[in-house]
Write a protein that holds these residues in place. Structure first.
Motif, short mmCIF file in Angstrom:
data_model
loop_
_atom_site.label_atom_id
_atom_site.label_comp_id
_atom_site.label_asym_id
_atom_site.label_seq_id
_atom_site.Cartn_x
_atom_site.Cartn_y
_atom_site.Cartn_z
N ASP A 182 1.00 -1.26 -0.15
CA ASP A 182 -0.25 -0.03 0.11
C ASP A 182 1.10 1.30 -0.22
O ASP A 182 1.78 1.62 0.86
CB ASP A 182 -1.16 -0.17 1.04
CG ASP A 182 -1.70 0.87 1.16
OD1 ASP A 182 -1.49 2.03 0.80
OD2 ASP A 182 -2.77 0.60 1.86
N THR A 183 1.16 1.79 -1.28
CA THR A 183 1.60 3.46 -1.15
C THR A 183 1.14 3.98 0.03
O THR A 183 2.78 4.80 0.15
CB THR A 183 1.15 4.15 -2.72
OG1 THR A 183 -0.69 4.11 -2.68
CG2 THR A 183 2.25 2.96 -3.26
N VAL A 184 -0.11 4.09 0.98
CA VAL A 184 0.00 5.16 2.24
C VAL A 184 0.81 4.48 3.48
O VAL A 184 2.06 5.33 3.20
CB VAL A 184 -1.49 4.42 2.78
CG1 VAL A 184 -2.00 5.17 3.79
CG2 VAL A 184 -2.91 5.19 1.22
N LEU A 185 0.74 3.29 3.16
CA LEU A 185 2.05 2.94 4.39
C LEU A 185 3.20 3.23 3.69
O LEU A 185 4.00 3.14 4.92
CB LEU A 185 1.94 1.51 4.41
CG LEU A 185 0.29 0.76 4.80
CD1 LEU A 185 0.43 -0.47 5.26
CD2 LEU A 185 0.11 1.73 6.21
N LEU A 186 3.88 2.72 2.65
CA LEU A 186 5.55 3.44 2.00
C LEU A 186 5.37 4.18 2.49
O LEU A 186 6.58 4.98 2.88
CB LEU A 186 5.65 2.89 0.65
CG LEU A 186 4.90 0.68 0.71
CD1 LEU A 186 5.07 0.94 -1.45
CD2 LEU A 186 6.07 0.00 0.42
N THR B 26 0.93 14.24 5.46
CA THR B 26 -0.84 13.98 5.09
C THR B 26 -0.42 12.66 3.94
O THR B 26 1.09 12.97 3.18
CB THR B 26 -1.16 14.93 4.05
OG1 THR B 26 -1.77 15.84 4.90
CG2 THR B 26 -2.75 14.67 3.39
N HIS B 27 -0.68 11.29 3.93
CA HIS B 27 -0.25 10.63 2.49
C HIS B 27 -1.63 10.25 0.90
O HIS B 27 -1.97 9.20 1.01
CB HIS B 27 -0.55 9.47 3.54
CG HIS B 27 1.01 9.85 4.19
ND1 HIS B 27 1.87 9.52 4.34
CD2 HIS B 27 0.87 10.01 6.03
CE1 HIS B 27 2.96 9.87 5.38
NE2 HIS B 27 1.82 9.78 6.59
N THR B 28 -2.21 11.58 1.23
CA THR B 28 -3.50 11.24 0.13
C THR B 28 -2.70 11.57 -1.30
O THR B 28 -1.20 11.27 -0.83
CB THR B 28 -4.50 12.37 0.13
OG1 THR B 28 -3.35 13.74 -0.22
CG2 THR B 28 -5.42 13.30 0.98
#
Length: 690
Positions: free
Chosen positions: A610-614, A624-626
């Motif tokens: 998941d690129t949010v977690l990366l 912010t990870h949007t």
């Protein structure tokens, strides 16, 4: 100054200071004698002065000798070797000397000598490796250049490279063949010596306005001689700083194909006409026959067969109308740009034009449609018009309205026979309609006279709404046991990835929301393969809320004929076989895939990142990870028309992952299991986000 000179001057200064100190001591001794009452004559007679002078002279020479000895020692052991070492290093840096530094040259310089030799050896090795790498790369590039030249020479399309002022700087074999059929080919000549400028300038302006070097524009253009029609694709080159972008133009002569297509179209239309009229006449004749003339069973059977024949002709005709124009190269054009182009064209002819456009993206040749509408606006007797473009089911409807005389069909047909541009006499208004598989007709309404022109819609434009939180809780298990054990120990850059994204009817899959579009791209060997793309609309078998359509631009009409989720999921499963799945906020997208597994008999048990977690691994959870925030930090631009489309977001996520990959490796995370350990520390982030 050189080190030896500096050292010499230091010791000269020390010698002068020592002599000065000696003289000062002699003066102080004499001064004390004078204070004791002794006169100079008495001092001289007593021999004390001679002792002073003799002691001073001896001490002075002793000090000078000591200074000289120390200076000579330091000069020979330190200053001179440093100067020699500096010269030798410069010879190896600037003079391309490859011999090793002498081992005894810096014998007394401590670690400086070994450090200098190590630097010299490293420089020699680096130069040798660089020379070998340059030689290999030169050989490789020479081979690739030869292969590229052979490929471009035989590629079944003309390829031209043009500068920003539309001058030809490269052409391949077929390209020069197309040019020579028009006039003498030559580098540096204007492209407009061979092709009409209008469509090319329009396409170039549109591409420059997007500012996206990956954007391409498909168009039809024609030759200045020979009346050949060419299908072209234009793509901008990466511009140099402060310079306008050139472009690559691929050309293919489609004159024969278009003529054949026109003949086939005429044949199909004639076939439907010939079948449809007799079917209608048969139905009328059967109804007109007296009842005693036919037995009831025979009459009923004949009526049924004629009705089925008429229905078949009608259905086939409708399917033919829906598929018309699919073989024509039409580009994606924003509705507002189309209307702005018409307004700009008629502005100088005294025509007043108001306009209103729905937020749609159209499949059309913008230059030709603008030329057609401009032609009609200039021929109509009115001087004030309103041009609107509105959604009409799965299509769009252009309406050119005015107050005044009713337009006669004969006049309309005469205008359609005229060329849309005097420089391109072969492209008439009727040819434009045929190219777009459409027609135009006048209507009289309560608001006045109207010309109606339907066009094909690609999709609705989408706004950039604020990021929304996707309301779903999911136990995110990135690695699924034994099946993926080998993946855990694999290097990140050795894995194959499939990056996917979906657009939905809403944000509540557990309350009945469904997928309306899903797209994916493949990453192999650290490179996104632009040719390996999965992109499908999905029939959600429910209405799409207007609020969702406002986000992703997908309407009910666009998905009416799309396959259901089960079929799309099977195809996606095949596309992603053996790959690591990547998504941005993967729990939301995976929920739709998990719940369809029982229906299709397949499991999406791929490893997942998941690129949010990366992003959290690199920047921490406080950021912010949007997707918008992540791409902004990484310098990735998502074109406006691609944002909130499944394919546009999948490509942006893939490009973000490719930039995150070396950043993870820079932190020492080179294997999948090492990354997995890190992202599990941020697992709470997804639960809080969702």
């Amino acid at each position: 100054m050189r080190v030896r000179l500096q050292l010499f001057l230091i010791f000269v200064g020390l010698a002068l200071a020592a002599l000065a100190a000696l003289l000062a001591g002699l003066w102080l001794g004499y001064h004390h004698l004078a204070q004791a009452g002794a006169t100079l004559a008495a001092v001289v007679r007593s021999g004390v002065m001679a002792g002073f002078v003799q002691a001073g002279v001896v001490s002075g020479f002793a000090l000078l000798g000591l200074m000289a000895g120390v200076w000579l020692l330091l000069d020979m052991r330190f200053a001179k070797p440093i100067d020699q070492l500096a010269g030798d290093l410069r010879a190896r840096v600037h003079g391309d000397v490859t011999a090793a530094l002498p081992a005894r040259q810096a014998l007394h310089l401590g670690d400086l000598g070994p450090a200098a030799r190590a630097a010299s050896d490293s420089l020699a090795q680096t130069r040798s490796a660089l020379a070998e790498a340059v030689a290999r790369e030169t050989a490789r590039l020479s081979g690739e250049n030869a292969r590229l030249g052979a490929l471009l020479a035989d590629v079944p399309a003309g390829v031209l490279l043009c500068s920003a002022d539309h001058r030809i700087v490269f052409y391949n074999g077929l390209g020069v063949g197309l040019l020579r059929a028009i006039g003498p080919a030559g580098l540096g000549r204007s492209l407009f010596d061979y092709l009409h400028a209008g469509p090319l300038q329009h396409a170039y302006g549109r591409l420059c306005a997007t500012g996206d070097v990956d954007a391409a524009s498909d168009l039809l253009c024609s030759t200045r001689a020979g009346a050949r029609v060419l299908a072209a694709r234009m793509r901008l080159l990466q511009p140099e700083a402060g310079a306008a972008a050139g472009y690559v133009l691929t050309l293919q002569d489609v004159t024969a194909d278009l003529n054949a297509a026109a003949r086939r179209e005429a044949l199909v239309v004639e076939m439907f006409d010939r079948f449809g009229r007799p079917a209608a006449n048969l139905a009328t004749l059967i109804e007109a026959l007296p009842k005693p003339a036919l037995p009831p069973d025979l009459r009923e059977a004949l009526q049924g067969e004629v009705a089925r024949l008429g229905q078949a002709v009608t259905e086939l005709s409708q399917r033919h109308d829906q598929s018309r124009g699919e073989d024509w190269p039409l580009m994606l054009t924003r509705a507002s740009d189309l209307l702005d182009g018409v307004a700009a064209q008629v502005a100088g002819s005294g025509v007043l034009l108001s306009q209103k456009a729905a937020p749609l993206l159209l499949h059309c040749n913008g230059f030709e449609v603008i030329g057609l509408l401009t032609l009609l606006a200039r021929n109509l007797p009115a001087r004030r018009f309103h041009l609107s473009l509105e959604e009409d089911g799965s299509d769009a409807l252009l309406r050119l309205s005015w107050q005044g005389e009713v337009l006669a069909l004969a006049d309309l047909e005469a205008w359609l026979a005229q060329p849309i541009d005097p420089a391109m006499p072969e492209i008439s208004g009727r040819a434009v309609l045929a190219a777009h598989a459409t027609d135009i007709w006048p209507e009289t309404t309560a608001e006045g006279e109207v010309l109606c022109l339907p066009l094909r819609v690609a999709r609705r434009e989408t706004a950039r709404p604020d990021p929304v939180l996707r309301d779903v809780v999911y136990d995110f298990d990135l690695l699924s046991g034994a099946r993926n054990a080998s993946v855990a120990e694999a290097r990140l850059d050795a894995l194959t990835y499939v990056v996917f994204d979906s657009e939905t009817t809403g944000l509540l899959p557990d309350q009945g929301d469904e997928v309306v579009q899903i797209a994916a791209v493949r990453i192999v060997n650290g490179r996104r393969l632009k040719t390996e793309v999965f992109d499908m609309l999905v029939n959600p078998q429910r209405k799409i809320p207007a609020a969702s359509t406002k986000v992703h631009g997908i309407t009910d009409a666009m998905v009416a004929d799309a396959p259901p989720m089960a079929e799309v999921a099977r195809r996606l499963h095949d596309f992603a076989a053996g790959a690591v799945l990547i998504a941005h906020n993967a729990p939301f997208d995976m929920q739709f895939l998990r719940r369809i597994e029982g229906q299709i008999g397949l499991r999406f048990d791929n490893p997942i990142l998941d690129t949010v977690l990366l992003s959290a691994v690199i920047w921490g959870q406080h950021e912010t990870h949007t997707l918008d925030a992540l791409t902004h930090r990484l310098g990735i631009t998502i074109p406006e028309e691609a944002r909130h489309t499944a394919l546009g977001d999948a490509i942006a996520t893939a490009d973000a992952f490719l930039k995150l990959l070396p950043m993870l490796q820079g932190r020492g995370l080179t294997r999948f299991d090492e990354v997995l350990t890190q992202v599990r520390q941020h697992g709470r982030l997804l639960k809080d986000l969702n």
